[in-house]
Scaffold this motif. Structure first.
Motif, PDB file in Angstrom:
ATOM      1  N   LYS A 456       1.067  -1.456   0.105  1.00 50.60           N
ATOM      2  CA  LYS A 456       0.100   0.378   0.144  1.00 50.60           C
ATOM      3  C   LYS A 456       0.695   1.420  -0.265  1.00 50.60           C
ATOM      4  CE  LYS A 456      -3.920   2.315   2.305  1.00 50.60           C
ATOM      5  NZ  LYS A 456      -3.944   3.119   1.074  1.00 50.60           N
ATOM      6  N   ALA A 457       0.532   1.462  -0.453  1.00 53.56           N
ATOM      7  CA  ALA A 457       0.937   3.915  -0.967  1.00 53.56           C
ATOM      8  C   ALA A 457       0.101   4.809  -1.880  1.00 53.56           C
ATOM      9  CB  ALA A 457       2.527   2.842  -1.460  1.00 53.56           C
ATOM     10  N   GLY A 458       0.453   5.984  -1.008  1.00 55.41           N
ATOM     11  CA  GLY A 458      -0.468   6.598  -1.940  1.00 55.41           C
ATOM     12  C   GLY A 458      -1.472   6.273  -1.699  1.00 55.41           C
ATOM     13  N   ILE A 459      -2.453   6.234  -3.165  1.00 53.65           N
ATOM     14  CA  ILE A 459      -3.611   5.608  -2.650  1.00 53.65           C
ATOM     15  C   ILE A 459      -3.891   4.734  -4.008  1.00 53.65           C
ATOM     16  CG2 ILE A 459      -4.443   8.583  -2.788  1.00 53.65           C
ATOM     17  CD1 ILE A 459      -5.109   8.424  -5.884  1.00 53.65           C
ATOM     18  N   GLU A 488       6.025   2.807 -20.199  1.00 57.26           N
ATOM     19  CA  GLU A 488       5.877   4.237 -19.907  1.00 57.26           C
ATOM     20  C   GLU A 488       4.684   4.558 -18.782  1.00 57.26           C
ATOM     21  OE1 GLU A 488       8.613   5.014 -23.354  1.00 57.26           O
ATOM     22  OE2 GLU A 488       6.105   3.591 -23.010  1.00 57.26           O
ATOM     23  N   ALA A 489       3.180   4.129 -19.496  1.00 60.21           N
ATOM     24  CA  ALA A 489       1.889   3.348 -18.792  1.00 60.21           C
ATOM     25  C   ALA A 489       2.284   3.806 -17.027  1.00 60.21           C
ATOM     26  CB  ALA A 489       1.138   2.732 -19.290  1.00 60.21           C
ATOM     27  N   ALA A 490       3.216   2.195 -16.438  1.00 60.96           N
ATOM     28  CA  ALA A 490       3.716   1.556 -15.410  1.00 60.96           C
ATOM     29  C   ALA A 490       3.780   3.126 -14.699  1.00 60.96           C
ATOM     30  CB  ALA A 490       4.587   1.044 -15.615  1.00 60.96           C
ATOM     31  N   ILE A 491       5.192   3.977 -14.953  1.00 59.12           N
ATOM     32  CA  ILE A 491       5.471   4.776 -14.964  1.00 59.12           C
ATOM     33  C   ILE A 491       4.263   6.179 -14.195  1.00 59.12           C
ATOM     34  CG2 ILE A 491       7.030   7.121 -14.694  1.00 59.12           C
ATOM     35  CD1 ILE A 491       9.069   5.219 -15.721  1.00 59.12           C
ATOM     36  N   GLN A 492       3.530   6.358 -15.487  1.00 59.98           N
ATOM     37  CA  GLN A 492       2.588   7.428 -14.813  1.00 59.98           C
ATOM     38  C   GLN A 492       1.717   6.946 -13.638  1.00 59.98           C
ATOM     39  OE1 GLN A 492       2.452  10.312 -16.635  1.00 59.98           O
ATOM     40  NE2 GLN A 492       0.890  10.781 -15.203  1.00 59.98           N
ATOM     41  N   GLN A 493       0.994   5.690 -13.503  1.00 57.09           N
ATOM     42  CA  GLN A 493       0.586   5.238 -12.820  1.00 57.09           C
ATOM     43  C   GLN A 493       1.446   5.665 -11.343  1.00 57.09           C
ATOM     44  OE1 GLN A 493      -1.009   1.492 -12.884  1.00 57.09           O
ATOM     45  NE2 GLN A 493      -0.765   0.617 -11.252  1.00 57.09           N
ATOM     46  N   ILE A 494       2.478   4.773 -11.723  1.00 60.67           N
ATOM     47  CA  ILE A 494       3.353   5.462 -10.216  1.00 60.67           C
ATOM     48  C   ILE A 494       3.286   6.981  -9.755  1.00 60.67           C
ATOM     49  CG2 ILE A 494       5.171   5.564  -8.956  1.00 60.67           C
ATOM     50  CD1 ILE A 494       6.125   3.062 -10.936  1.00 60.67           C
TER      51      ILE A 494
END
Length: 543
Positions: A456-459, A488-494
């Motif tokens: 669990k991290a952030g939201i 890139e989608a993975a990093i944007q999710q982070i």
């Protein structure tokens, strides 16, 4: 007062145990035995992995019931003293306590081993009952029957610890093991002098008997029976209590966290789902002010490999999934732990559950905690017979270095290496399979990082978070996986879900981690059958 009959040994050992700073009071177990003593002729066998408190419990039971040692100085301050019938049972019975793993001196044959035990117990009985005619007697059972004939109140509590020790000794043949079962049967079964027989060990006792030799025992294992479970291993509440003692101790500086305690030593379960910690490891880590492999240090990594070496192919893929933190469905047959040649997947995993290398819950097996995962990790990097798992694990140091330096070409090369093998996991029907492979190629990172999956991290929940452990200035890593999408989608999710908040301390507290925070995206394109990687520094703690 002898070596096995009404001995002082258990009293001394248990008294010492109660004086230790991290002693946990399990004395209410005694209240569960009171009705069995009242009934008479009761037989119970409690099996647990090594170092789960079996011997401490055996010593406590002996100390409490043993009529030759006044144990009020020990038990008056323990929980059992609040039981209204406490005094009626305390120090009222003759106790025969045999620790079968205590060789005293080297043994070279079964006859030597069991002969010493019988000879000493006979000597104890003759010394304690000098008026009973036992001249020339060579059978313990006959001697006990003679004692009962002379005194019809002479009924005994038997405490037999590590009953299965003989099955692990090279000097014992298959015929010797059968004779040992007959020895136990002749000593205990249908004997009127038995008030209570309490036996402990690792292996399930009745299952080892092919016939009816020991079918009088009721067995209580961690996987199949809830009864007595709270008395072996530490519960969450007990571990909380011990950690509070640690925090209030004079140890400085303190290197342990409660979160770390859970990661390292939690992971076992009772049948009802109650979480259980490895007691030896918890206590040793608190005393040493350090997390380490305290339970498994008593047996090297090849002890784990022993269970799978005869049929690696049957369990190789499952091991990869379990290393990834994914539980694997399997039917556990506890009796399979006694098989001499573990061949099937079910036999192998059943044995590993019984011995504590795996945990079992809701029909699935998994690696319990960081302590065991470290041992599996060593095995994976040292055993070529594990095939693709071994090859991927060997690349793990290069994978970590490539990640820290932003070398995505090397990262892709290592992931693509999997396609040059027979890796069946790489059908990649779900992210779980990609997760398993990623775990393997980052095995070496566990030397310096605490790696949490679905943390669990952030939201939201990050696929992987790498927390620096040996160097708080090291780079932190958040890794997100995608199948059928881009890195890139993975990093944007982070970024969108603010996973980086996991590395920030609470308001008013100093920053726990001061290195860079790396967002790592790894994806797999099913159509092109290609991996892609991207790394981005999303925070620089050194600025």
């Amino acid at each position: 007062m002898g070596m096995y009959l009404d001995s002082k040994t258990a009293y001394i050992l248990f008294q010492n145990e109660t004086k230790r700073p991290y002693f946990v009071d399990k004395s209410l177990m005694l209240s569960e035995l009171f009705p069995l003593v009242d009934n008479g002729g009761e037989y119970i066998c409690i099996t647990r992995p090594r170092r789960f408190g079996k011997t401490v419990m055996a010593n406590m039971i002996d100390t409490f019931f043993n009529k030759m040692n006044d144990s009020s100085d020990i038990f008056n301050s323990l929980k059992i003293a609040k039981d209204e019938s406490y005094r009626r049972y305390q120090n009222q019975y003759p106790v025969i306590h045999i620790p079968f793993n205590d060789l005293m001196q080297p043994c070279h044959s079964y006859d030597d081993y069991i002969g010493r035990i019988e000879k000493q117990l006979l000597a104890d009985l003759k010394a304690a009952y000098p008026d009973v005619n036992m001249k020339g007697e060579t059978s313990v059972a006959s001697a006990l029957l003679n004692i009962l004939a002379a005194d019809d109140t002479a009924r005994f509590i038997f405490v037999l610890d590590e009953w299965d020790f003989i099955f692990h000794q090279s000097f014992a043949s298959e015929e010797d093991k059968k004779n040992y079962l007959l020895f136990l049967r002749n000593l205990l079964k249908d004997r009127p002098y038995v008030l209570l027989a309490y036996i402990t060990g690792i292996l399930p006792i009745a299952k080892y008997s092919s016939g009816s030799e020991l079918n009088m025992f009721v067995e209580y294992t961690m996987a199949s029976e809830e009864k007595y479970s709270q008395y072996f291993g530490f519960t969450e509440e007990e571990t909380d209590m011990l950690f509070e003692r640690y925090e209030n101790s004079a140890i400085k500086p303190k290197h342990l966290t409660r979160e770390g305690m859970k990661s390292w030593y939690d992971g076992y379960h009772t049948k009802s789902g109650r979480r259980i910690y490895n007691p030896r490891s918890v206590v040793t880590s608190l005393k040493n002010n350090n997390f380490g492999n305290y339970w498994t240090s008593s047996g090297p990594y090849d002890e784990i490999f022993y269970y799978i070496e005869h049929n690696v192919a049957a369990v190789r893929d499952d091991l990869a999934l379990m290393i990834a933190g994914i539980a694997v469905p399997v039917k556990v047959w506890e009796y399979a732990a006694t098989a001499m040649n573990l061949q099937t997947r079910e036999e192998i995993f059943s044995a590993m559950v019984v011995y504590g290398f795996l945990t079992y819950e809701n029909g699935k097996v998994s690696i319990p905690n960081r302590e065991l995962l470290d041992k599996f990790t060593i095995m994976l990097q040292k055993e070529p017979s594990l095939g693709y798992i071994y090859r991927l694990a060997k690349e793990s140091r290069r994978m970590l270095q490539a990640t820290l330096t932003g070398d995505t070409e090397t990262m892709v090369e290592i992931l693509e290496l999997a396609h040059d093998t027979e890796v069946p996991l790489l059908s990649y029907n779900s992210e779980a399979e990609l997760t398993a492979v990623v775990n393997l190629v980052y095995l070496a990172a566990r030397d310096n990082y605490r790696i949490e999956r679905e943390d669990k991290a952030g939201i939201g929940y990050a696929d992987f978070i790498f927390y620096p452990e040996t160097d708080k200035n090291a780079d932190c890593i958040i890794l997100e996986l995608k199948v059928g999408a881009t890195p890139e989608a993975a990093i944007q999710q982070i970024k969108d879900r603010k996973y980086a908040l996991r590395f920030r301390g609470k308001i008013g507290e100093p920053q726990r981690y001061t290195g860079r925070i790396l967002a790592v995206g790894i994806s797999y394109d099913k159509e092109g059958k290609k991996h892609s990687c991207k790394i981005e520094v999303i925070e620089d703690g050194k600025e």
